[in-house]
Motif scaffolding. Structure first.
Motif, PDB file in Angstrom:
ATOM      1  N   LYS A 249       4.574  -2.317   4.402  1.00 18.38           N
ATOM      2  CA  LYS A 249       4.081  -3.566   3.814  1.00 18.38           C
ATOM      3  C   LYS A 249       5.115  -4.684   3.912  1.00 18.38           C
ATOM      4  O   LYS A 249       4.927  -5.774   3.375  1.00 18.38           O
ATOM      5  CB  LYS A 249       3.704  -3.338   2.343  1.00 18.38           C
ATOM      6  N   ILE A 250       6.221  -4.381   4.587  1.00 13.60           N
ATOM      7  CA  ILE A 250       7.266  -5.375   4.838  1.00 13.60           C
ATOM      8  C   ILE A 250       7.269  -5.681   6.328  1.00 13.60           C
ATOM      9  O   ILE A 250       7.451  -4.787   7.154  1.00 13.60           O
ATOM     10  CB  ILE A 250       8.654  -4.863   4.400  1.00 13.60           C
TER      11      ILE A 250
ATOM     12  N   TYR B 257      -2.451  -4.614   1.611  1.00  9.70           N
ATOM     13  CA  TYR B 257      -3.371  -3.720   2.324  1.00  9.70           C
ATOM     14  C   TYR B 257      -3.580  -4.205   3.760  1.00  9.70           C
ATOM     15  O   TYR B 257      -3.634  -3.407   4.697  1.00  9.70           O
ATOM     16  CB  TYR B 257      -4.702  -3.667   1.567  1.00  9.70           C
ATOM     17  N   ASP B 258      -3.679  -5.523   3.920  1.00 14.80           N
ATOM     18  CA  ASP B 258      -3.835  -6.095   5.264  1.00 14.80           C
ATOM     19  C   ASP B 258      -2.622  -5.786   6.142  1.00 14.80           C
ATOM     20  O   ASP B 258      -2.764  -5.483   7.326  1.00 14.80           O
ATOM     21  CB  ASP B 258      -4.015  -7.614   5.188  1.00 14.80           C
ATOM     22  N   LEU B 259      -1.426  -5.891   5.551  1.00 14.84           N
ATOM     23  CA  LEU B 259      -0.215  -5.625   6.331  1.00 14.84           C
ATOM     24  C   LEU B 259      -0.143  -4.176   6.783  1.00 14.84           C
ATOM     25  O   LEU B 259       0.389  -3.874   7.858  1.00 14.84           O
ATOM     26  CB  LEU B 259       1.032  -5.980   5.519  1.00 14.84           C
ATOM     27  N   GLU B 260      -0.675  -3.263   5.968  1.00 12.30           N
ATOM     28  CA  GLU B 260      -0.733  -1.866   6.389  1.00 12.30           C
ATOM     29  C   GLU B 260      -1.600  -1.734   7.639  1.00 12.30           C
ATOM     30  O   GLU B 260      -1.238  -1.043   8.600  1.00 12.30           O
ATOM     31  CB  GLU B 260      -1.275  -0.995   5.261  1.00 12.30           C
TER      32      GLU B 260
ATOM     33  N   GLN C  39      -8.346  -0.129   7.003  1.00 12.18           N
ATOM     34  CA  GLN C  39      -7.275  -1.117   6.950  1.00 12.18           C
ATOM     35  C   GLN C  39      -7.293  -2.014   8.178  1.00 12.18           C
ATOM     36  O   GLN C  39      -7.144  -3.237   8.077  1.00 12.18           O
ATOM     37  CB  GLN C  39      -5.919  -0.401   6.838  1.00 12.18           C
ATOM     38  N   ILE C  40      -7.471  -1.409   9.342  1.00 10.72           N
ATOM     39  CA  ILE C  40      -7.513  -2.179  10.589  1.00 10.72           C
ATOM     40  C   ILE C  40      -8.712  -3.119  10.599  1.00 10.72           C
ATOM     41  O   ILE C  40      -8.610  -4.295  10.972  1.00 10.72           O
ATOM     42  CB  ILE C  40      -7.557  -1.230  11.806  1.00 10.72           C
TER      43      ILE C  40
END
Length: 401
Positions: free
Chosen positions: A194-195, A248-251, A338-339
């Motif tokens: 998430k970073i 969640y989007d970054l995952e 997620q994708i």
């Protein structure tokens, strides 16, 4: 021979004296104010500024932005109010000072009128830009002086504050320096997907010059504590803030960009509904552009390996082949969700490509890229994208089952 040795020794000593002398233009650390953090907010004059303005201590300017410099160490004995001219106390290891204006370099020069020690930016670690300022002005405008200034190193980290940059550079924790704290969070990428990869000044400049849309890590603050949460989206053409991606989007984005360095993928066992968690250890993805006539499409392939690290559905037997296969399918489904969510936001909510699709098209089909690059974000918004995800559970931690 002795005379030759004497002359040689004298020449060598003279050269050594020249090489070991200090810099003639150097400043002693005690004579300067070292700032390690810079915050940029919309104009909000401090009480100190309002008071001195009433006394005529002002100059021609527009109220465009407020700059906060975080100085370390603070001057001993200086203890003034937060949000005024400075913030320091016996328990604080830093000093925040603010000034408002319409030119960052002019604001920096104004600090020379109120500090006996000039500011130097050689050790600047973090620049925090408030989302509100980034909505109003292009980052090219805001960062123009910063990118030109030789004092500021191009390795400086750039992040966006969900609220004010001053809040992100403030802390009530004794001994904590917020600029260093934010830098430290970036080092946790191996623990969380998430970073996003750190965006330094040089990378920001490159992203803005490319004309492509890009992300900056988002910082949220509550009760004087800070957390990375999601990322701010900047439109390639305007270089302005247009929205945010969630954690969640970054995952989901990390699966697409093959940037999974750690983290945890959580799902629920079909029969029991209990929590089951997958820890990725290896991940690989490819973005395959496909061209048929004038039609462009993309296919994403994601492969990951890791361990089943937590399972609340006991007494299920983790070593059961059927159970493991079932959970792999559950993890694949969660990654697909997620994708799907992040692709939906990129294509249908914000109309930007921040997943590297354009770059893959440029590399593999340069002639096609030249035709569509001018208005790529809008073109990308209508391109079909398919994806497949394969997860493999390779071990079960220290479980003895």
């Amino acid at each position: 021979m002795n005379r030759y040795i004497r002359y040689t020794s004298l020449l060598a000593a003279s050269i050594l004296l020249l090489l070991t002398t200090g810099c003639w233009s150097s400043n002693e650390i005690e004579d300067v104010s070292v700032y390690v953090g810079l915050g940029l907010d919309t104009a909000n004059e401090s009480s100190f500024e309002r008071d001195i303005n009433k006394q005529g201590a002002t100059y021609p300017k527009k109220k465009v932005l407020t700059a906060t410099v975080q100085i370390v160490p603070p001057i001993a004995g200086k203890n003034e109010k937060q949000g005024g001219s400075s913030s320091s106390s016996p328990s604080k290891a830093y000093l925040n000072e603010q000034l408002t204006g319409d030119s960052i370099i002019q604001i920096f020069r104004q600090f020379a009128l109120r500090r006996d020690r000039p500011l130097i930016g050689h050790h600047l670690k973090v620049i925090v830009v408030s989302s509100e300022l980034a909505k109003r002005y292009s980052l090219e405008q805001v960062f123009d002086f910063i990118l030109r200034d030789n004092d500021i190193r191009p390795s400086c980290l750039v992040v966006v504050s969900h609220r004010s940059a001053l809040e992100a550079l403030s802390s009530t924790e004794p001994g904590e320096i917020p600029a260093f704290y934010l830098m430290g969070l970036v080092d946790n990428r191996y623990r969380s997907n998430k970073i996003i990869p750190p965006v330094t000044l040089i990378k920001l400049d490159s992203a803005m010059q490319s004309g492509e849309s890009f992300l900056l890590q988002n910082v949220v603050t509550a009760q004087s504590e800070h957390k990375f949460s999601g990322a701010a989206i900047f439109k390639g053409k305007t270089k302005k803030w247009i929205g945010e991606l969630s954690q969640y989007d970054l995952e989901g984005l990390s699966w697409i960009t093959a940037d999974v360095m750690g983290g945890a993928l959580k799902t629920y066992a079909p029969k029991t509904g209990h929590t089951v968690t997958f820890e990725p250890k290896k991940s690989h993805s490819t973005i395959v552009p496909k061209i048929q006539g004038d039609e462009i499409s993309f296919h994403i392939k994601v492969n990951a390996e890791g361990r089943l690290i937590e399972d609340w559905s006991f007494p299920e037997i983790p070593s059961s082949g059927g159970y493991i296969s079932e959970m792999e399918q559950q993890f694949e489904e969660e990654a697909r969700k997620q994708i799907e969510q992040v692709l939906n936001k990129m294509q249908h909510v914000y109309h930007v490509d921040v997943g590297g699709f354009g770059n893959e098209l440029r590399i593999k089909h340069p002639k096609v890229w030249k035709k569509v690059q001018e208005n790529w974000d809008e073109t990308f918004s209508h391109i079909p994208i398919t994806y497949e995800v394969n997860m493999r559970i390779t071990d079960f931690g220290s479980s003895t089952d």
